[in-house]
Design a protein around this motif. Structure first.
Motif, PDB file in Angstrom:
ATOM      1  N   SER A  68       0.749  -1.238   0.011  1.00 35.34           N
ATOM      2  CA  SER A  68      -0.026  -0.087  -0.187  1.00 35.34           C
ATOM      3  C   SER A  68       0.918   1.281  -0.037  1.00 35.34           C
ATOM      4  O   SER A  68       1.924   1.342   0.656  1.00 35.34           O
ATOM      5  CB  SER A  68      -0.824   0.123   1.221  1.00 35.34           C
ATOM      6  OG  SER A  68      -1.642   1.361   1.247  1.00 35.34           O
ATOM      7  N   THR A  69       0.614   2.224  -0.928  1.00 36.59           N
ATOM      8  CA  THR A  69       1.207   3.520  -0.464  1.00 36.59           C
ATOM      9  C   THR A  69       0.407   4.493  -0.043  1.00 36.59           C
ATOM     10  O   THR A  69       0.750   5.744  -0.156  1.00 36.59           O
ATOM     11  CB  THR A  69       1.504   4.070  -2.059  1.00 36.59           C
ATOM     12  OG1 THR A  69       0.175   4.047  -2.893  1.00 36.59           O
ATOM     13  CG2 THR A  69       2.469   2.996  -2.858  1.00 36.59           C
ATOM     14  N   SER A  70      -0.701   4.203   0.754  1.00 39.23           N
ATOM     15  CA  SER A  70      -1.559   4.879   1.603  1.00 39.23           C
ATOM     16  C   SER A  70      -1.653   4.424   3.052  1.00 39.23           C
ATOM     17  O   SER A  70      -1.545   3.095   3.234  1.00 39.23           O
ATOM     18  CB  SER A  70      -2.964   4.838   1.048  1.00 39.23           C
ATOM     19  OG  SER A  70      -3.873   5.583   2.061  1.00 39.23           O
ATOM     20  N   ASP A  72      -3.754   5.310   5.128  1.00 39.10           N
ATOM     21  CA  ASP A  72      -5.334   5.297   5.501  1.00 39.10           C
ATOM     22  C   ASP A  72      -5.771   3.951   6.047  1.00 39.10           C
ATOM     23  O   ASP A  72      -5.318   2.762   5.734  1.00 39.10           O
ATOM     24  CB  ASP A  72      -6.221   5.554   4.362  1.00 39.10           C
ATOM     25  CG  ASP A  72      -7.597   5.625   4.833  1.00 39.10           C
ATOM     26  OD1 ASP A  72      -7.962   6.635   5.450  1.00 39.10           O
ATOM     27  OD2 ASP A  72      -8.369   4.566   4.541  1.00 39.10           O
TER      28      ASP A  72
END
Length: 448
Positions: A68-70, A72
């Motif tokens: 994941s590059t987030s 959140d």
């Protein structure tokens, strides 16, 4: 840079809630800058700050991967779910493992990080690219233009930990300068390129890069072909490194197992000339592939592959080490968070000898110095057979007579390295592979 541990703890909590048999977390954060100068002006300025996480989850005999590059919460939960599903759906493989921590900790590499990168304004870095272009044009009046001058840097941080106790975190810096020059005279034109790499901001000499690019372009003006012959050949270190890079896969345990290496089963045998020794040193000072640990948290090391022509062994990560009954040599690598780790060399190189490049040419009645090759990607990495275009210089009486072009060299890489007569003392790396200059007893050189 920011401590990555809190982010790792956040992901670890989500993984532990799924109760896998084991898991691994890899975090990477960087600030990447790329500058290009052309015609005395700033042509390109790119700055990015990627931040991402990747996980591997072990469920039974399956190992799932996701990234994941987030950060959140929803994105992280989706990442964990994807890795768990991947592990449960994978065909069972008992060799899918995560490494356990080794005693002794990680090697200390103080040369890897230079705080001066953060203390230096970006405008000064832009000026480096512009100044490099000015230096190239000032080298020789026959240098008429510069195709591109580039400055690039990366300040990065990596964290790797797993549920078995592996815990590694390090930071590093790196920069490179490169220049491409075009020289013209009497209706002919030649191009020359050079570059330099360092982990330190002051570790690159722009004058050397400028002189290298311009010098190569000017030196090849007036190049012409010559008659086909079989003769002694001196390989410039850039060419020798390209040839060695083709054979890099032959030293990987994975290719040995899959029948893609001619070196399988030959440990302890002489495979090259006794002048040739090859190592992969993942701890090398100023090495592009140097780091305290590999892509799965195993300490990197200096591994002898060939000593005085004798094959010593191969490179392994955890998977291929266990599968082939060997210990990992710390050779798992990653290209970021978007792909799982894979087996590869770090700083593969042929060790330098004691001769100077000039001594390699001495005593050659008629021969060729090869300074560049075209089409090396077409060489057969398994058999070693190659036939590529080349440029360089015709040699007579050990002296450079005139530049040559429109020629080709052909042969077999295993035979070529078995025919090495002398090794120079001018080791240089070109990316993750390096070599000194080499003198080859005989090679087929095709001309007019």
């Amino acid at each position: 840079m920011t401590d990555l541990t809190p982010y790792a703890n956040q992901v670890a909590a989500l993984l532990e809630a799924r109760h896998p048999d084991a898991f691994e977390i890899m975090l990477t954060r960087s600030r990447d800058l790329a500058v290009e100068a052309r015609n005395g002006q700033l042509d390109t300025f790119r700055c990015a700050e990627p931040f991402g996480v990747a996980v591997r989850v072990k469920v039974g005999s399956g190992l799932g991967f996701s990234f994941s590059t987030s950060f959140d919460e929803a994105a992280l939960k989706q990442m964990v779910e994807g890795a768990v599903v991947g592990a449960t759906m994978q065909t069972p493989d008992p060799f899918c493992v995560l490494p356990a921590p080794l005693p002794g900790g990680y090697p200390v590499l103080p040369h890897l990080y230079d705080p001066a990168f953060f203390a230096t304004p970006d405008q000064e870095k832009v000026e480096r690219a512009l100044e490099l272009e000015r230096r190239v044009l000032a080298q020789d009046p026959r240098v008429k233009r510069v195709r591109k001058c580039s400055y690039s840097e990366s300040v990065y941080q990596v964290l790797i930990q797993n549920s078995l106790g592996v815990a590694a975190q390090y930071q590093g810096t790196q920069l490179s300068l490169s220049a491409s020059a075009v020289a013209e005279a009497e209706g002919g034109a030649q191009m020359g390129w050079d570059f330099a790499f360092s982990h330190r901001l002051d570790g690159v000499d722009p004058e050397k890069v400028a002189a290298g690019a311009a010098g190569k372009a000017v030196a090849l003006l007036g190049a012409r072909p010559f008659a086909t012959m079989r003769c002694p050949v001196v390989l410039d270190r850039h060419v020798a490194a390209q040839l060695l890079e083709v054979l890099a896969g032959s030293f990987l345990g994975e290719n040995v197992h899959k029948g893609k290496s001619r070196l399988a089963g030959r440990t302890g045998e002489r495979i090259f000339s006794e002048q040739v020794s090859v190592r992969d040193n993942g701890l090398l000072e100023n090495g592009m592939g140097s780091a305290p640990c590999d892509g799965e948290g195993v300490p990197q090391q200096d591994t002898a592959l060939v000593t005085s022509g004798i094959l010593q062994g191969f490179l392994y990560d955890s998977y291929w080490g266990i599968r082939l009954g060997a210990a990992s040599t710390g050779n798992s690598v990653r290209g970021g968070v978007k792909g799982p780790p894979r087996l590869a060399a770090h700083n593969l190189h042929l060790q330098p000898g004691r001769s100077t490049p000039e001594e390699l040419r001495a005593g050659i009645g008629r021969g060729v110095l090869i300074t560049d090759v075209l089409g090396m990607h077409t060489a057969n990495a398994i058999s070693g057979d190659f036939s590529v275009g080349a440029t360089g210089y015709y040699l007579e009486g050990g002296e450079l007579v005139h530049p040559v072009k429109g020629i080709a060299i052909a042969g077999n890489l295993f035979e070529l390295f078995n025919n090495v007569e002398l090794v120079a003392d001018d080791l240089r790396f070109f990316g993750s592979v390096g070599s000194p200059s080499l003198r080859i007893g005989e090679l087929d050189v095709s001309g007019s």
